[in-house]
Design a protein around this motif. Structure first.
Motif, PDB file in Angstrom:
ATOM      1  N   LEU A 143       3.491  11.531 -17.539  1.00  3.28           N
ATOM      2  CA  LEU A 143       4.509  10.485 -17.450  1.00  3.28           C
ATOM      3  C   LEU A 143       3.890   9.107 -17.701  1.00  3.28           C
ATOM      4  O   LEU A 143       4.515   8.244 -18.314  1.00  3.28           O
ATOM      5  N   TRP A 144       2.646   8.898 -17.273  1.00  2.00           N
ATOM      6  CA  TRP A 144       1.954   7.640 -17.561  1.00  2.00           C
ATOM      7  C   TRP A 144       1.727   7.499 -19.063  1.00  2.00           C
ATOM      8  O   TRP A 144       1.843   6.410 -19.619  1.00  2.00           O
ATOM      9  N   TRP A 145       1.363   8.626 -19.708  1.00  2.00           N
ATOM     10  CA  TRP A 145       1.164   8.592 -21.153  1.00  2.00           C
ATOM     11  C   TRP A 145       2.465   8.231 -21.862  1.00  2.00           C
ATOM     12  O   TRP A 145       2.470   7.432 -22.798  1.00  2.00           O
ATOM     13  N   LEU A 146       3.555   8.827 -21.411  1.00  2.00           N
ATOM     14  CA  LEU A 146       4.856   8.541 -22.018  1.00  2.00           C
ATOM     15  C   LEU A 146       5.226   7.071 -21.829  1.00  2.00           C
ATOM     16  O   LEU A 146       5.693   6.412 -22.761  1.00  2.00           O
ATOM     17  N   LEU A 147       4.997   6.534 -20.643  1.00  2.00           N
ATOM     18  CA  LEU A 147       5.262   5.119 -20.391  1.00  2.00           C
ATOM     19  C   LEU A 147       4.404   4.238 -21.297  1.00  2.00           C
ATOM     20  O   LEU A 147       4.879   3.243 -21.860  1.00  2.00           O
ATOM     21  N   GLY A 148       3.141   4.624 -21.470  1.00  2.00           N
ATOM     22  CA  GLY A 148       2.253   3.862 -22.354  1.00  2.00           C
ATOM     23  C   GLY A 148       2.741   3.846 -23.791  1.00  2.00           C
ATOM     24  O   GLY A 148       2.694   2.817 -24.471  1.00  2.00           O
ATOM     25  N   VAL A 149       3.248   4.990 -24.262  1.00  2.00           N
ATOM     26  CA  VAL A 149       3.764   5.069 -25.627  1.00  2.00           C
ATOM     27  C   VAL A 149       4.996   4.184 -25.785  1.00  2.00           C
ATOM     28  O   VAL A 149       5.124   3.431 -26.751  1.00  2.00           O
ATOM     29  N   VAL A 150       5.919   4.264 -24.832  1.00  2.00           N
ATOM     30  CA  VAL A 150       7.144   3.467 -24.908  1.00  2.00           C
ATOM     31  C   VAL A 150       6.821   1.983 -24.902  1.00  2.00           C
ATOM     32  O   VAL A 150       7.314   1.208 -25.738  1.00  2.00           O
ATOM     33  N   VAL A 151       5.958   1.564 -23.991  1.00  2.00           N
ATOM     34  CA  VAL A 151       5.600   0.143 -23.896  1.00  2.00           C
ATOM     35  C   VAL A 151       4.840  -0.295 -25.151  1.00  2.00           C
ATOM     36  O   VAL A 151       5.074  -1.380 -25.676  1.00  2.00           O
ATOM     37  N   ALA A 188       0.835  -1.213   0.000  1.00  2.00           N
ATOM     38  CA  ALA A 188       0.000   0.000   0.000  1.00  2.00           C
ATOM     39  C   ALA A 188       0.864   1.255   0.000  1.00  2.00           C
ATOM     40  O   ALA A 188       0.547   2.242  -0.682  1.00  2.00           O
ATOM     41  N   GLU A 189       1.974   1.242   0.758  1.00  2.00           N
ATOM     42  CA  GLU A 189       2.886   2.398   0.759  1.00  2.00           C
ATOM     43  C   GLU A 189       3.447   2.640  -0.638  1.00  2.00           C
ATOM     44  O   GLU A 189       3.538   3.783  -1.093  1.00  2.00           O
ATOM     45  N   ARG A 190       3.858   1.590  -1.324  1.00  2.00           N
ATOM     46  CA  ARG A 190       4.432   1.732  -2.669  1.00  2.00           C
ATOM     47  C   ARG A 190       3.388   2.234  -3.657  1.00  2.00           C
ATOM     48  O   ARG A 190       3.678   3.048  -4.535  1.00  2.00           O
ATOM     49  N   ILE A 243       3.172   5.518  -6.269  1.00  2.00           N
ATOM     50  CA  ILE A 243       2.831   5.471  -7.699  1.00  2.00           C
ATOM     51  C   ILE A 243       1.682   6.426  -8.011  1.00  2.00           C
ATOM     52  O   ILE A 243       1.618   6.997  -9.082  1.00  2.00           O
ATOM     53  N   ALA A 244       0.797   6.647  -7.022  1.00  2.00           N
ATOM     54  CA  ALA A 244      -0.324   7.563  -7.232  1.00  2.00           C
ATOM     55  C   ALA A 244       0.158   8.998  -7.452  1.00  2.00           C
ATOM     56  O   ALA A 244      -0.560   9.816  -8.024  1.00  2.00           O
ATOM     57  N   LEU A 245       1.386   9.312  -7.032  1.00  2.00           N
ATOM     58  CA  LEU A 245       1.933  10.662  -7.195  1.00  2.00           C
ATOM     59  C   LEU A 245       2.562  10.894  -8.567  1.00  2.00           C
ATOM     60  O   LEU A 245       2.942  12.021  -8.880  1.00  2.00           O
TER      61      LEU A 245
END
Length: 190
Positions: free
Chosen positions: A107-115, A94-96, A100-102
């Motif tokens: 940045l999530w969009w960028l990660l999605g594009v790379v993946v 839960a702490e981790r 990730i919620a922050l």
């Protein structure tokens, strides 16, 4: 004779052939065309061979090949590790996840594009292999239908399964009354 000699000298003299030169305007010289084709094919094969020849790889190239093979297994094992950690240490997990919620949305969009780009090429190759296997399977459909029809004809509840066909001896045996002791005892017992 001098006039004919002058005419032939004009047409064919001086390392030229007026007839041949005129015809080659309308039709390719077959011998020269075959020679050009052989040279082009030879050059293409040499280029193809050079393109796919295995160069001697150094240590850095081997290391980079290994690094390129890591992302898929790392993502798969990491995801399984998250599930295990959520069951084993829910508070730690839960702490981790709060961390990730922050992560900001761009940045999530960028990660999605790379993946997507990384896995997209592999997905396309696998999709094409799957489509090829479907085509091979569809080619087998007529044989499968024939086999199913043949098997359904062998069922005991299908019409005509006990038919003796054109075998006269088998027909007379099937129609002839035989003495069946077990059947007679059963009938007498009723």
């Amino acid at each position: 004779m001098g006039m004919i000699e002058n005419l032939f000298g004009t047409l064919f003299g001086g390392d030229r052939n007026l007839v041949r030169d005129t015809v080659e305007v309308f039709r390719e010289n077959a011998e020269a065309g075959a020679d050009r084709g052989a040279k082009a094919q030879s050059q293409a094969m040499n280029q193809y061979g050079e393109e796919f020849s295995a160069p001697v790889k150094g240590g850095f190239d081997k290391f980079m090949d290994g690094v390129n093979r890591l992302p898929r297994p790392a993502l798969a094992l990491g995801t399984l590790g998250l599930f295990v950690s959520a069951m084993v240490a829910p508070l730690w997990f839960a702490e981790r996840m709060q961390g990730i919620a922050l992560v900001p949305e761009p940045l999530w969009w960028l990660l999605g594009v790379v993946v997507s780009f990384y896995f997209g090429a592999r997905h396309q190759v696998k999709t094409q292999e799957f489509q090829r296997s479907i085509v091979e399977t569809v080619k087998l459909a007529p044989k499968v239908v024939e086999n199913i029809e043949m098997i359904s004809r062998l069922r005991s509840d299908s019409v005509g399964v006990a038919s003796p066909g054109f075998d006269a001896r088998l027909s007379t045996q099937a129609l002839g009354a035989e003495d069946n002791l077990a059947l007679r005892e059963w009938l007498e017992g009723r």
